[in-house]
Design an enzyme around this catalytic site. Structure first.
Site, PDB file in Angstrom:
ATOM      1  N   LYS A  79       0.848  -1.211   0.000  1.00 54.87           N
ATOM      2  CA  LYS A  79       0.000   0.000   0.000  1.00 54.87           C
ATOM      3  C   LYS A  79       0.878   1.253   0.000  1.00 54.87           C
ATOM      4  O   LYS A  79       0.611   2.219  -0.736  1.00 54.87           O
ATOM      5  CB  LYS A  79      -0.943  -0.024   1.218  1.00 54.87           C
ATOM      6  CG  LYS A  79      -2.045  -1.091   1.074  1.00 54.87           C
ATOM      7  CD  LYS A  79      -2.817  -1.357   2.362  1.00 54.87           C
ATOM      8  CE  LYS A  79      -3.793  -2.513   2.151  1.00 54.87           C
ATOM      9  NZ  LYS A  79      -4.542  -2.893   3.354  1.00 54.87           N
ATOM     10  N   GLN A  97      -4.543  -1.904   9.718  1.00 54.55           N
ATOM     11  CA  GLN A  97      -4.467  -3.223   9.092  1.00 54.55           C
ATOM     12  C   GLN A  97      -4.987  -4.292  10.059  1.00 54.55           C
ATOM     13  O   GLN A  97      -4.620  -4.317  11.236  1.00 54.55           O
ATOM     14  CB  GLN A  97      -3.004  -3.523   8.685  1.00 54.55           C
ATOM     15  CG  GLN A  97      -2.827  -4.783   7.850  1.00 54.55           C
ATOM     16  CD  GLN A  97      -3.467  -4.713   6.466  1.00 54.55           C
ATOM     17  OE1 GLN A  97      -3.639  -3.648   5.898  1.00 54.55           O
ATOM     18  NE2 GLN A  97      -3.841  -5.860   5.928  1.00 54.55           N
ATOM     19  N   ASP A 130     -10.945   2.334   4.151  1.00 59.78           N
ATOM     20  CA  ASP A 130     -11.179   0.887   4.035  1.00 59.78           C
ATOM     21  C   ASP A 130     -12.669   0.576   3.917  1.00 59.78           C
ATOM     22  O   ASP A 130     -13.048  -0.542   3.567  1.00 59.78           O
ATOM     23  CB  ASP A 130     -10.635   0.168   5.278  1.00 59.78           C
ATOM     24  CG  ASP A 130      -9.342  -0.581   4.998  1.00 59.78           C
ATOM     25  OD1 ASP A 130      -9.107  -0.930   3.833  1.00 59.78           O
ATOM     26  OD2 ASP A 130      -8.584  -0.805   5.952  1.00 59.78           O
TER      27      ASP A 130
HETATM   28  N1  GUN Z   1      -6.721  -7.350   6.287  1.00 57.68           N
HETATM   29  C1  GUN Z   1      -6.991  -8.063   5.180  1.00 57.68           C
HETATM   30  N2  GUN Z   1      -7.491  -7.268   4.202  1.00 57.68           N
HETATM   31  C2  GUN Z   1      -7.520  -6.017   4.709  1.00 57.68           C
HETATM   32  C3  GUN Z   1      -7.923  -4.761   4.186  1.00 57.68           C
HETATM   33  O1  GUN Z   1      -8.374  -4.623   3.037  1.00 57.68           O
HETATM   34  N3  GUN Z   1      -7.802  -3.704   5.033  1.00 57.68           N
HETATM   35  C4  GUN Z   1      -7.327  -3.826   6.297  1.00 57.68           C
HETATM   36  N4  GUN Z   1      -7.261  -2.736   7.059  1.00 57.68           N
HETATM   37  N5  GUN Z   1      -6.954  -4.975   6.825  1.00 57.68           N
HETATM   38  C5  GUN Z   1      -7.045  -6.076   6.027  1.00 57.68           C
END
Ligand code: GUN
Length: 292
Positions: free
Chosen positions: A52, A96, A119
């Site tokens: 990211k 995350q 998100d």
């Molecule tokens: N864990 C697995 N996929 C994601 C996601 O798209 N965003 C976040 N914050 N955590 C995750």
């Protein structure tokens, strides 16, 4: 069989975003700034978060990576979320997941200001999504829809079976694909660990979306000739032929299934890059909706 190339499709989106950033830059407008909170040292989470941050660099967004070790208290994490909510430089941020067991994920998610919730996990965004109001859409489901749209996959009237009912993927995706929208109008079956006759249900599907994190779960006998398969799984599996000792494996037995499909996503290079592209789209939008 055609590969649904998430990497190439995501690159197209990132090129568009870079153009938007360059235009803003030329007009002396603010550059989007994404922050990511990473707790602990789970390999998968570190890979995602690093990807990211790298995507931000490539597009020209600013990014901040905030790391805590596994022992961080819920209180300290909440305080950071509040600080990011109030930091005008940060347009959007993510925490995350998963978080360590002693931290209440829902409490943390609900503390995020919905206008910075890129998100799309906050109940306000999920509720608005459900009612067709403007909202941040969860990154992985939104990425899957965009992948299908840009590759002209027909969804209207199709029978879609989703395997896995997580809050992040299966549950919101089941709603999004059932809607009366361009990439929607599917008849969705959301399957899970208590589903009866799972094999038969999957074998009858026009579109199969596998999101359970169980490598190779979807086998050749579960797939109808001509089906479209979207593989959301990304499990690290030991692989001595790889430099780092592991390979990413999807939920689909790709080697034996691909020949039956009309379209199938690879792992890696399918859904993963699209999730990141969606997050970048949401970050640009978060800045715009805050009038920056
Ligand atoms: N864990 C697995 N996929 C994601 C996601 O798209 N965003 C976040 N914050 N955590 C995750």
């Amino acid at each position: 069989m055609e590969l649904l190339d998430g990497k190439a499709t995501a690159q197209g989106i990132k090129d568009e975003l870079k153009l938007a950033v360059d235009t803003r830059s030329a007009q002396n407008k603010k550059i989007p700034h994404l922050a990511a909170i990473l707790v602990g040292n789970d390999g998968g989470s570190m890979t995602y978060v690093n990807a990211k941050v790298k995507a931000c660099d490539l597009i020209g967004f600013n990014s901040s990576l905030i790391k805590y070790n596994n022992t961080v208290s819920e209180e300290e994490l909440l305080a950071k979320v509040i600080a990011l909510n109030n930091d005008d430089e940060i347009d959007g941020f993510i925490v995350q997941l998963p978080l360590p067991e002693h931290i209440d994920e829902l409490k943390i998610t609900m503390a995020i200001d919905p206008v910075k919730d890129v998100d799309g996990f906050h109940p306000e965004n999920l509720g608005k999504m459900m009612l067709n109001l403007p909202a941040f859409l969860p990154a992985t489901p939104a990425g899957i829809l965009e992948l299908m749209k840009r590759n002209k996959i027909e969804t209207s009237g199709k029978d879609c079976v989703i395997i896995g009912r997580s809050n992040i993927v299966g549950m919101p995706l089941s709603i999004m694909l059932a809607k009366n929208t361009e990439i929607g109008n599917c008849t969705v079956t959301l399957t899970h660990s208590r589903t009866k006759n799972l094999k038969e249900k999957v074998a009858a599907a026009d579109i199969i979306i596998a999101a359970i994190g169980s490598p190779g779960f979807v086998t050749e006998d579960m797939v109808k000739e001509g089906a479209v398969i979207i593989d959301v799984g990304t499990t690290r599996v030991a692989d001595s032929s790889k430099k780092n000792g592991w390979a990413l494996k999807g939920d689909v037995d790709f080697a034996n299934v691909a020949h039956k499909c009309s379209y199938i996503t690879p792992v890696p290079g399918g859904v993963g890059p699209m999730t990141i592209a969606s997050l970048m789209i949401n970050t640009l939008r978060s800045m715009e909706i805050q009038g920056k």
